[in-house]
Design an enzyme around this catalytic site. Structure first.
Site, PDB file in Angstrom:
ATOM      1  N   GLU A   1       0.813  -1.217   0.000  1.00 61.94           N
ATOM      2  CA  GLU A   1       0.000   0.000   0.000  1.00 61.94           C
ATOM      3  C   GLU A   1       0.850   1.271   0.000  1.00 61.94           C
ATOM      4  OE1 GLU A   1      -3.649  -0.791   2.315  1.00 61.94           O
ATOM      5  OE2 GLU A   1      -3.342   1.241   3.048  1.00 61.94           O
ATOM      6  N   ASP A   2       1.925   1.265   0.758  1.00 60.64           N
ATOM      7  CA  ASP A   2       2.659   2.523   0.997  1.00 60.64           C
ATOM      8  C   ASP A   2       3.997   2.647   0.276  1.00 60.64           C
ATOM      9  OD1 ASP A   2       0.633   3.289   2.677  1.00 60.64           O
ATOM     10  OD2 ASP A   2       1.715   2.843   4.530  1.00 60.64           O
TER      11      ASP A   2
END
Ligand code: ZN
Length: 190
Positions: A74-75
């Protein structure tokens, strides 16, 4: 059992967990938590991994690894394929089960977390619980400076909705989540 044996830890699981921790630390090295203290992001990952490790006996090695890695896709732009190649299909699958689709707007992603909660595997539910406990704790101890009381309360309530949807939450972590959620009143006037 001698005291020496009491301190013995099987090598392979420990090495795999540390490899996941190291990988996560490298990939999140430039990232800070959103809170006032701007803690290194790895603090969050260690907390989530510790909660997962404390959730049951014996310790689920792959789930602890997934805890360290849960925000990499996600990051940090790591791919599922990369996680699978380095850490195996089970770990990669667990990470993907708790990964939001970042191409969607935030409100939609938040709604999808609530809708998706009842379909999560039991191990992904444990990871979800640990992540939400860590996030609520950090809002209590080091809230993002630009968040109003209302925004913090709304985050608490949304997290509660996600966790309420879990079909078979881990009892130890559910208890800790409830204890943390019960501190909602402390946000008043902060
Ligand atoms: Zn997280």
């Amino acid at each position: 059992m001698s005291s020496h044996d009491d301190h013995a830890v099987p090598s392979a699981p420990l090495r795999r967990i540390l490899a996941a921790a190291h990988f996560a630390a490298q990939h999140h090295s430039a990232q800070k938590r959103k809170g006032l203290a701007a803690e290194p992001y790895i603090n969050h990952l260690i907390e989530v991994a510790e909660l997962v490790a404390a959730s049951g006996d014996p310790v689920d090695t792959n789930l602890v690894m997934a805890a360290f890695l849960h925000d990499t896709v996600e990051d940090t732009g790591v791919t599922r394929d990369e996680l699978e190649r380095l850490f195996g299909d089970d770990v990669a699958g667990l990470v993907m089960e708790v990964t939001d689709d970042k191409t969607l707007p935030q409100q939609k992603r938040k709604a999808l977390q609530v809708q998706g909660a009842p379909k999560k595997s039991p191990r992904a539910q444990t990871l979800k619980l640990a992540d939400k406990i860590s996030n609520l704790r950090s809002i209590l101890s080091s809230p993002p400076p630009d968040w109003s009381t209302q925004r913090k309360q709304e985050y608490f309530k949304w997290a509660h909705d996600v966790i309420a949807g879990l079909a078979t939450p881990n009892p130890r972590l559910k208890e800790e989540f409830d204890r943390t959620y019960a501190r909602l009143g402390e946000l008043q006037g902060k």
